[in-house]
Design a protein around this motif. Structure first.
Motif, PDB file in Angstrom:
ATOM      1  N   UNK A  15       0.819  -1.215   0.000  1.00 51.97           N
ATOM      2  CA  UNK A  15       0.000   0.000   0.000  1.00 51.97           C
ATOM      3  C   UNK A  15       0.853   1.264   0.000  1.00 51.97           C
ATOM      4  N   UNK A  16       2.141   1.114  -0.185  1.00 53.54           N
ATOM      5  CA  UNK A  16       3.034   2.272  -0.201  1.00 53.54           C
ATOM      6  C   UNK A  16       4.249   1.951  -1.055  1.00 53.54           C
ATOM      7  N   UNK A  49      13.864  15.423  11.949  1.00 53.24           N
ATOM      8  CA  UNK A  49      15.308  15.518  11.666  1.00 53.24           C
ATOM      9  C   UNK A  49      15.618  15.414  10.181  1.00 53.24           C
ATOM     10  N   UNK A  50      14.572  15.552   9.368  1.00 52.88           N
ATOM     11  CA  UNK A  50      14.731  15.511   7.910  1.00 52.88           C
ATOM     12  C   UNK A  50      15.371  14.214   7.407  1.00 52.88           C
ATOM     13  N   UNK A  51      15.057  13.127   8.076  1.00 50.05           N
ATOM     14  CA  UNK A  51      15.500  11.800   7.644  1.00 50.05           C
ATOM     15  C   UNK A  51      14.363  11.121   6.887  1.00 50.05           C
ATOM     16  N   UNK A  52      14.674  10.138   6.032  1.00 49.66           N
ATOM     17  CA  UNK A  52      13.610   9.351   5.409  1.00 49.66           C
ATOM     18  C   UNK A  52      12.796   8.629   6.485  1.00 49.66           C
ATOM     19  N   UNK A  53      11.498   8.482   6.259  1.00 50.85           N
ATOM     20  CA  UNK A  53      10.649   7.854   7.272  1.00 50.85           C
ATOM     21  C   UNK A  53      10.883   6.352   7.385  1.00 50.85           C
ATOM     22  N   UNK A  54      11.140   5.713   6.269  1.00 46.22           N
ATOM     23  CA  UNK A  54      11.163   4.247   6.257  1.00 46.22           C
ATOM     24  C   UNK A  54      12.572   3.698   6.496  1.00 46.22           C
ATOM     25  N   UNK A  59       8.004   0.449   3.447  1.00 46.38           N
ATOM     26  CA  UNK A  59       7.294   0.282   4.729  1.00 46.38           C
ATOM     27  C   UNK A  59       7.092   1.656   5.355  1.00 46.38           C
ATOM     28  N   UNK A  60       5.874   2.166   5.275  1.00 42.89           N
ATOM     29  CA  UNK A  60       5.585   3.511   5.783  1.00 42.89           C
ATOM     30  C   UNK A  60       4.467   3.532   6.814  1.00 42.89           C
ATOM     31  N   UNK A  61       3.767   2.420   7.004  1.00 40.81           N
ATOM     32  CA  UNK A  61       2.643   2.404   7.932  1.00 40.81           C
ATOM     33  C   UNK A  61       3.064   1.843   9.289  1.00 40.81           C
ATOM     34  N   UNK A  62       2.348   2.262  10.342  1.00 43.87           N
ATOM     35  CA  UNK A  62       2.553   1.642  11.650  1.00 43.87           C
ATOM     36  C   UNK A  62       1.885   0.262  11.628  1.00 43.87           C
ATOM     37  N   UNK A  63       1.997  -0.483  12.726  1.00 47.10           N
ATOM     38  CA  UNK A  63       1.472  -1.858  12.733  1.00 47.10           C
ATOM     39  C   UNK A  63      -0.044  -1.907  12.569  1.00 47.10           C
ATOM     40  N   UNK A  64      -0.754  -0.833  12.950  1.00 45.66           N
ATOM     41  CA  UNK A  64      -2.206  -0.844  12.806  1.00 45.66           C
ATOM     42  C   UNK A  64      -2.627  -0.517  11.375  1.00 45.66           C
ATOM     43  N   UNK A  69       4.333   6.145   9.741  1.00 44.09           N
ATOM     44  CA  UNK A  69       5.276   6.072  10.850  1.00 44.09           C
ATOM     45  C   UNK A  69       6.672   6.457  10.378  1.00 44.09           C
ATOM     46  N   UNK A  70       7.321   7.325  11.143  1.00 46.26           N
ATOM     47  CA  UNK A  70       8.744   7.551  10.928  1.00 46.26           C
ATOM     48  C   UNK A  70       9.473   6.572  11.829  1.00 46.26           C
ATOM     49  N   UNK A  71      10.232   5.686  11.229  1.00 43.44           N
ATOM     50  CA  UNK A  71      10.883   4.614  11.983  1.00 43.44           C
ATOM     51  C   UNK A  71      12.067   5.115  12.813  1.00 43.44           C
ATOM     52  N   UNK A  72      12.509   6.333  12.577  1.00 42.66           N
ATOM     53  CA  UNK A  72      13.693   6.819  13.295  1.00 42.66           C
ATOM     54  C   UNK A  72      13.419   7.071  14.776  1.00 42.66           C
ATOM     55  N   UNK A  73      12.364   7.829  15.064  1.00 43.04           N
ATOM     56  CA  UNK A  73      12.053   8.161  16.458  1.00 43.04           C
ATOM     57  C   UNK A  73      10.558   8.012  16.725  1.00 43.04           C
ATOM     58  N   UNK A  74       9.912   7.159  15.951  1.00 43.02           N
ATOM     59  CA  UNK A  74       8.502   6.807  16.161  1.00 43.02           C
ATOM     60  C   UNK A  74       7.553   7.996  16.152  1.00 43.02           C
ATOM     61  N   UNK A  75       7.616   8.795  15.128  1.00 45.67           N
ATOM     62  CA  UNK A  75       6.611   9.833  14.928  1.00 45.67           C
ATOM     63  C   UNK A  75       5.468   9.243  14.102  1.00 45.67           C
ATOM     64  N   UNK A  76       4.230   9.525  14.532  1.00 44.77           N
ATOM     65  CA  UNK A  76       3.045   9.039  13.843  1.00 44.77           C
ATOM     66  C   UNK A  76       2.393  10.196  13.092  1.00 44.77           C
TER      67      UNK A  76
END
Ligand code: FES
Length: 110
Positions: A15-16, A49-54, A59-64, A69-76
């Protein structure tokens, strides 16, 4: 100029999809998501921090599956608006990247 970013079929599995391309000598990294039948595009750069999210391909979605989701510091992020609803950049937003669906393709104008 219309650029073909991916096909709708490319979004079927995750889906992404991350798409990286060269735009007039500048590297552009975006991602396209399919959610509730609508297609949206965002620049793949977290406002924290201007990093890529994935951290894994496409993989861009959270588990739900209800948030980006930004995988770096868990921003939703809200999928429809790109606004951060939880995490270190709460209240800030992803940068939308306008995309369109043309037949079987997801496209952007540049
Ligand atoms: S870089 Fe995205 S939450 Fe820190």
């Amino acid at each position: 100029m219309t650029r073909i970013l991916c096909t709708l079929e490319d979004l079927d599995q995750t889906e992404a999809k991350e798409i990286v391309f060269d735009d007039k000598g500048e590297r552009v990294s975006i991602f396209v998501v399919k959610y509730e039948g609508a297609i949206r595009g965002y620049v793949n750069s977290c406002p924290h921090a201007r990093l890529p999210l994935n951290w894994r391909d496409d993989q861009f979605f959270d588990v739900t599956g209800l948030y980006l989701l930004c995988a770096n510091h868990s921003a939703y992020f809200d999928i429809q608006t790109g606004q951060c609803v939880r995490g270190p950049c709460k209240g800030k937003s992803l940068t939308a990247y306008p995309v369109a669906v043309e037949g079987p393709n997801v496209t952007a104008s540049s």
